[in-house]
Design a protein around this motif. Structure first.
Motif, short mmCIF file in Angstrom:
data_model
loop_
_atom_site.label_atom_id
_atom_site.label_comp_id
_atom_site.label_asym_id
_atom_site.label_seq_id
_atom_site.Cartn_x
_atom_site.Cartn_y
_atom_site.Cartn_z
N MET A 1 0.87 -1.16 -0.14
CA MET A 1 -0.06 -0.02 -0.01
C MET A 1 0.81 1.32 0.17
SD MET A 1 -2.96 -1.38 2.66
CE MET A 1 -4.10 0.34 2.39
N ARG B 1 1.23 5.13 1.17
CA ARG B 1 1.00 6.20 1.87
C ARG B 1 0.97 7.47 1.32
NH1 ARG B 1 3.67 5.28 6.25
NH2 ARG B 1 2.01 4.47 7.73
N GLU C 1 -4.79 5.17 7.28
CA GLU C 1 -3.90 4.54 8.24
C GLU C 1 -5.03 3.67 9.18
OE1 GLU C 1 -0.98 5.03 8.56
OE2 GLU C 1 -0.56 7.02 7.93
N VAL D 1 -4.93 0.24 7.07
CA VAL D 1 -3.75 -0.30 7.32
C VAL D 1 -3.62 -1.24 8.68
CG1 VAL D 1 -1.05 0.03 7.67
CG2 VAL D 1 -2.31 1.03 5.81
N VAL E 1 1.37 -5.87 5.82
CA VAL E 1 1.24 -4.80 4.79
C VAL E 1 2.62 -4.29 4.71
CG1 VAL E 1 -0.08 -2.71 4.49
CG2 VAL E 1 -0.91 -4.42 5.72
N VAL F 1 3.99 -0.99 3.49
CA VAL F 1 3.62 0.53 3.49
C VAL F 1 4.70 1.05 3.05
CG1 VAL F 1 2.72 2.37 4.74
CG2 VAL F 1 1.88 0.40 5.32
#
Length: 307
Positions: A9, A11, A45, A48, A58, A60
């Motif tokens: 993912m 951010r 957030e 996640v 995950v 990130v």
């Protein structure tokens, strides 16, 4: 069905309504007089955290401020990762979305996973042909079928090249929303799980094409869970089934999608996975994408030294 517990993912650092994508993404609506990025980041957030609390690994990745990439939160459109060690880069419709492609992300992942081959399909952009990853395609990775509704963001020529390179069978159809606009990405109307498929059959106006999709799903032993056009507009088709590190099956969706489903649909889905949902309304409204779009599945084999 091939499922993974490894998710990438991004951010975001500048999430916002993207005018370049809004020309053919009818799910997008700008939110006026709001700090869209701050609200979206909080929702990111929270999602996640939900995944990690439920045993999902995950990765990130931090977005970069070097380029303006308002849709970087949707990485599944520019890259996909496969069990044979392949990484695929995709041709993107919006010029500002092409800036999301980052070699440093691939280099970082290569320290953790075996990357044996990079297939670059971005040359199709020179022909104004596009294939936006697992947004344009919904992949049955077990049976190697690539489902795609054709649209300005999803070219048949590019799909054929993907299928040739990755040994998939293409299944192409046309799909429209309740206003008759072409659905820009297949993954807003369709989700394929291990033993089920969520499909907005109403969106496929051609009865022959609809029958072809249903036949393929039936032959691959999927229980079909139909959703309406209204439910599709609430992103009920934009789900992703994954597993966690305990090999428990999870189905990820937004809160809006979950609330749009009726009791019968929920009961059907709960046979196949634990349902996890998170509020994503700011991301959905301004970005025109939902939970599935935010997750790029990592199927790459781990480095042997890490096993």
């Amino acid at each position: 069905m091939s499922l993974t517990s490894q998710i990438m993912m991004i951010r975001p650092v500048n999430f916002n309504y993207n005018e370049e994508t809004a020309v053919n993404n009818k799910f997008q609506q700008a939110t006026p007089n709001a700090d869209v990025h701050t609200l979206a980041l909080a929702q990111f957030e929270r999602m996640v955290s939900l995944l990690e609390k439920n045993g999902v690994d995950v990765q990130v990745i931090e977005d970069t401020r070097e380029t303006f990439t308002p849709d970087s939160i949707f990485p599944n459109n520019w890259i996909s990762f496969h069990e044979d060690g392949s990484v695929i880069l995709y041709p993107m419709f919006a010029e500002n979305r092409r800036k999301e492609r980052r070699q440093d992300i691939i280099d970082m992942l290569s320290n953790i996973y075996e990357i044996k081959n990079t297939i670059d399909l971005t040359h199709f952009e020179h022909k104004h042909l596009f294939l936006e990853g697992t947004g344009s395609m919904v992949l049955d990775r077990h049976h190697h079928i690539a489902y795609m509704c054709a649209s300005p963001r999803s070219s048949t020529d590019a799909l054929y090249e993907f299928c040739k390179q990755m040994h998939y069978m293409p299944l192409i159809f046309d799909a429209v929303d309740k206003h008759g606009f072409a659905i820009y990405h297949t993954n807003v109307m369709m989700c394929i799980g291990n033993n089920f498929a969520v499909v907005c059959e109403e969106a496929i106006k051609s009865l022959d094409q609809r029958a072809q999709v249903i036949k393929s799903l039936a032959q691959t032993e999927k229980e079909i869970i139909g959703i309406s056009l209204d439910q599709m507009e609430h992103f009920a088709g934009n789900m992703l089934q994954i597993k966690n590190k305990y090999n428990e099956l999870l189905l990820i969706m937004s809160e809006q999608a979950y609330l749009s489903l009726n009791k019968k649909q929920l009961k059907c889905l709960e046979k196949y996975a634990q349902l996890l949902y998170s509020p994503l309304d700011v991301i959905e409204k301004n970005g025109g994408g939902s939970a599935r779009c935010m997750m790029a599945e990592i199927f790459l084999p781990p480095k042997k030294s890490l096993i």
